[in-house]
Design a protein around this motif. Sequence first.
Motif, PDB file in Angstrom:
ATOM      1  N   ILE A  12      37.940  20.297  -0.178  1.00 35.41           N
ATOM      2  CA  ILE A  12      37.123  19.666   0.865  1.00 35.41           C
ATOM      3  C   ILE A  12      37.429  18.177   0.863  1.00 35.41           C
ATOM      4  CG2 ILE A  12      34.772  19.197   1.648  1.00 35.41           C
ATOM      5  CD1 ILE A  12      33.952  21.745   0.035  1.00 35.41           C
ATOM      6  N   ASN A  13      37.730  17.631   2.031  1.00 32.61           N
ATOM      7  CA  ASN A  13      38.049  16.213   2.124  1.00 32.61           C
ATOM      8  C   ASN A  13      36.796  15.350   2.038  1.00 32.61           C
ATOM      9  OD1 ASN A  13      40.752  16.713   2.394  1.00 32.61           O
ATOM     10  ND2 ASN A  13      40.769  16.532   4.612  1.00 32.61           N
ATOM     11  N   GLY A  14      36.863  14.343   1.200  1.00 28.67           N
ATOM     12  CA  GLY A  14      35.820  13.331   1.101  1.00 28.67           C
ATOM     13  C   GLY A  14      36.435  11.985   1.429  1.00 28.67           C
ATOM     14  N   LYS A  15      35.598  11.009   1.765  1.00 25.24           N
ATOM     15  CA  LYS A  15      36.154   9.712   2.172  1.00 25.24           C
ATOM     16  C   LYS A  15      36.654   8.892   0.983  1.00 25.24           C
ATOM     17  CE  LYS A  15      31.838   7.193   2.312  1.00 25.24           C
ATOM     18  NZ  LYS A  15      30.556   7.506   2.799  1.00 25.24           N
ATOM     19  N   GLY A  56      42.446  14.341   1.975  1.00 29.97           N
ATOM     20  CA  GLY A  56      43.727  14.974   1.707  1.00 29.97           C
ATOM     21  C   GLY A  56      44.249  15.675   2.945  1.00 29.97           C
ATOM     22  N   PRO A  57      45.211  16.570   2.767  1.00 29.91           N
ATOM     23  CA  PRO A  57      45.773  17.304   3.903  1.00 29.91           C
ATOM     24  C   PRO A  57      44.720  18.139   4.626  1.00 29.91           C
ATOM     25  CG  PRO A  57      47.106  17.593   1.933  1.00 29.91           C
ATOM     26  CD  PRO A  57      45.850  16.903   1.512  1.00 29.91           C
ATOM     27  N   GLY A  58      44.909  18.299   5.919  1.00 32.31           N
ATOM     28  CA  GLY A  58      43.993  19.088   6.737  1.00 32.31           C
ATOM     29  C   GLY A  58      42.859  18.236   7.277  1.00 32.31           C
ATOM     30  N   THR A  59      42.386  18.571   8.449  1.00 29.72           N
ATOM     31  CA  THR A  59      41.279  17.839   9.061  1.00 29.72           C
ATOM     32  C   THR A  59      40.038  17.893   8.180  1.00 29.72           C
ATOM     33  OG1 THR A  59      42.162  18.369  11.257  1.00 29.72           O
ATOM     34  CG2 THR A  59      39.848  17.654  11.136  1.00 29.72           C
TER      35      THR A  59
END
Length: 116
Positions: A12-15, A56-59
């Motif tokens: 999961i992308n975090g800022k 990281g990679p991915g929206t």
Amino acid sequence: MKPEFTMQHIGINGKDRQEAVEIVTLFSSIFDLELRTEKKGSPFAGACIEAMAGNGPGTHGHIAFYTPDMEAAIKYLEEKGVPVNHGSAKRNEDGSIYVIYLQNEIAGFAIQLINK
């Protein structure tokens, strides 16, 4: 012959690192997962939830699949018409690929193949 694919984890992308730690801490507390937030590498809740610091990679993040035979997996997917992003490949010292991403996202998630 179809290669083996096993889902390994969701990233999961975090800022930033602080938000990444907050994400895995929440999953850890809800589902009683082992919390791993050591400084080296991404923080994890158990083995199934990774939080990426700095997007990281991915929206939205990535979904990682393990395959025991990366070469066969790439060949199989490309023969099915699934484009692989060869520029994303990470290689071992012997030149073999241990991480690579598919070219296209699915539902806002990059798809990662790993062989560690």
